[in-house]
Design a protein around this motif. Sequence first.
Motif, PDB file in Angstrom:
ATOM      1  N   THR A 159       0.832  -1.205   0.000  1.00  0.00           N
ATOM      2  CA  THR A 159       0.000   0.000   0.000  1.00  0.00           C
ATOM      3  C   THR A 159       0.867   1.256   0.000  1.00  0.00           C
ATOM      4  OG1 THR A 159      -0.076   0.177   2.420  1.00  0.00           O
ATOM      5  CG2 THR A 159      -1.776  -1.208   1.362  1.00  0.00           C
ATOM      6  N   GLU A 160       0.260   2.356  -0.402  1.00  0.00           N
ATOM      7  CA  GLU A 160       0.961   3.652  -0.363  1.00  0.00           C
ATOM      8  C   GLU A 160       1.316   4.019   1.069  1.00  0.00           C
ATOM      9  OE1 GLU A 160       0.861   6.752  -2.774  1.00  0.00           O
ATOM     10  OE2 GLU A 160      -0.219   5.819  -4.432  1.00  0.00           O
ATOM     11  N   GLU A 161       0.423   3.729   2.000  1.00  0.00           N
ATOM     12  CA  GLU A 161       0.696   4.029   3.407  1.00  0.00           C
ATOM     13  C   GLU A 161       1.938   3.277   3.890  1.00  0.00           C
ATOM     14  OE1 GLU A 161      -1.487   2.184   6.930  1.00  0.00           O
ATOM     15  OE2 GLU A 161      -2.359   4.206   6.851  1.00  0.00           O
ATOM     16  N   LEU A 175      11.410   9.178  -3.279  1.00  0.00           N
ATOM     17  CA  LEU A 175      10.178   8.416  -3.432  1.00  0.00           C
ATOM     18  C   LEU A 175       9.335   9.080  -4.517  1.00  0.00           C
ATOM     19  CD1 LEU A 175       8.766   5.961  -2.189  1.00  0.00           C
ATOM     20  CD2 LEU A 175       7.686   7.509  -0.558  1.00  0.00           C
ATOM     21  N   ALA A 176       9.156   8.372  -5.634  1.00  0.00           N
ATOM     22  CA  ALA A 176       8.481   8.953  -6.796  1.00  0.00           C
ATOM     23  C   ALA A 176       8.103   7.834  -7.766  1.00  0.00           C
ATOM     24  CB  ALA A 176       9.419   9.947  -7.497  1.00  0.00           C
ATOM     25  N   PRO A 177       7.291   8.172  -8.778  1.00  0.00           N
ATOM     26  CA  PRO A 177       7.036   7.188  -9.840  1.00  0.00           C
ATOM     27  C   PRO A 177       8.254   7.102 -10.769  1.00  0.00           C
ATOM     28  CG  PRO A 177       5.679   9.165 -10.155  1.00  0.00           C
ATOM     29  CD  PRO A 177       6.470   9.361  -8.898  1.00  0.00           C
ATOM     30  N   TYR A 178       8.548   5.897 -11.211  1.00  0.00           N
ATOM     31  CA  TYR A 178       9.646   5.652 -12.153  1.00  0.00           C
ATOM     32  C   TYR A 178       9.110   4.718 -13.235  1.00  0.00           C
ATOM     33  CZ  TYR A 178      12.807   7.685  -8.678  1.00  0.00           C
ATOM     34  OH  TYR A 178      13.437   8.543  -7.807  1.00  0.00           O
ATOM     35  N   PRO A 179       9.780   4.617 -14.367  1.00  0.00           N
ATOM     36  CA  PRO A 179       9.288   3.730 -15.433  1.00  0.00           C
ATOM     37  C   PRO A 179       9.143   2.266 -14.986  1.00  0.00           C
ATOM     38  CG  PRO A 179      11.014   5.160 -16.281  1.00  0.00           C
ATOM     39  CD  PRO A 179      10.949   5.377 -14.792  1.00  0.00           C
ATOM     40  N   PHE A 180       9.912   1.852 -13.993  1.00  0.00           N
ATOM     41  CA  PHE A 180       9.888   0.463 -13.535  1.00  0.00           C
ATOM     42  C   PHE A 180       9.011   0.239 -12.305  1.00  0.00           C
ATOM     43  CE2 PHE A 180      13.547   2.742 -11.904  1.00  0.00           C
ATOM     44  CZ  PHE A 180      13.404   2.576 -10.531  1.00  0.00           C
ATOM     45  N   SER A 181       8.440   1.313 -11.732  1.00  0.00           N
ATOM     46  CA  SER A 181       7.620   1.171 -10.529  1.00  0.00           C
ATOM     47  C   SER A 181       6.666   2.348 -10.396  1.00  0.00           C
ATOM     48  CB  SER A 181       8.525   1.106  -9.290  1.00  0.00           C
ATOM     49  OG  SER A 181       7.756   1.044  -8.113  1.00  0.00           O
ATOM     50  N   SER A 241       9.524  -0.448  -3.121  1.00  0.00           N
ATOM     51  CA  SER A 241       8.744  -0.378  -4.346  1.00  0.00           C
ATOM     52  C   SER A 241       7.289  -0.725  -4.050  1.00  0.00           C
ATOM     53  CB  SER A 241       9.298  -1.350  -5.395  1.00  0.00           C
ATOM     54  OG  SER A 241       8.607  -1.233  -6.608  1.00  0.00           O
ATOM     55  N   LEU A 242       6.377   0.080  -4.566  1.00  0.00           N
ATOM     56  CA  LEU A 242       4.951  -0.169  -4.439  1.00  0.00           C
ATOM     57  C   LEU A 242       4.553  -1.154  -5.528  1.00  0.00           C
ATOM     58  CD1 LEU A 242       2.298   0.552  -2.986  1.00  0.00           C
ATOM     59  CD2 LEU A 242       2.035   2.419  -4.636  1.00  0.00           C
ATOM     60  N   ILE A 243       3.935  -2.275  -5.148  1.00  0.00           N
ATOM     61  CA  ILE A 243       3.662  -3.307  -6.136  1.00  0.00           C
ATOM     62  C   ILE A 243       2.330  -3.150  -6.841  1.00  0.00           C
ATOM     63  CG2 ILE A 243       5.167  -5.026  -5.106  1.00  0.00           C
ATOM     64  CD1 ILE A 243       2.681  -6.378  -3.941  1.00  0.00           C
TER      65      ILE A 243
END
Length: 130
Positions: free
Chosen positions: A83-85, A104-110, A127-129
Motif C-alpha cells: 500500500t501507499e501508506e 520516493l516517486a514514480p519511475y518507469p519500472f515502478s 517499491s509499491l507493487i
Amino acid sequence: MQITTFFMFEGKAEEAMNFYISIFDKSEITSISRYGANEAGAEGSVKHAIFTLNGQEFMCIDSFVNHGFTFTPSISLYVTCDTEEEIDRAFEKLSRDGSILMPLAPYPFSKKFGWVADRFGVTWQLSLIS
C-alpha cells in the motif's frame, strides 16, 4: 539449505534491530546473546542475534573489531510494499537521519519507488507493487 542475510555492526546491533522491527509488521527479535565480562566484545553488546522482518529471518552481531568498512549501496534490501501508506511510512522512517539515494516517486519500472541509506548505513529499495 537456508540463506540468511547477516549484518555486522560496531556497537549498534541492538539499536538497529529495534529500529527495523518498529517499521515492519510481523517483526521481532527472536534470540539474542550478549558478551559477558572478560569476553572479546564490550560487555552487554550483541554477540549474536536473530530477528525477523515481516517473517523473514536476519542475523546480526556487534563486531569487537573496528573495521575500515561499513555497508555499501551496491547491495541493498528490496522491499515490495502493498500500500501507499506502507511505502510512505517505511521510506520516512528509514530515511530519517540517513540519506536518500533516489527520492520516493514514480519511475518507469515502478508506480512508486525510493532508495534510502538508513542511519546505520544499510540501504533499502522500496517499491509499491500495486
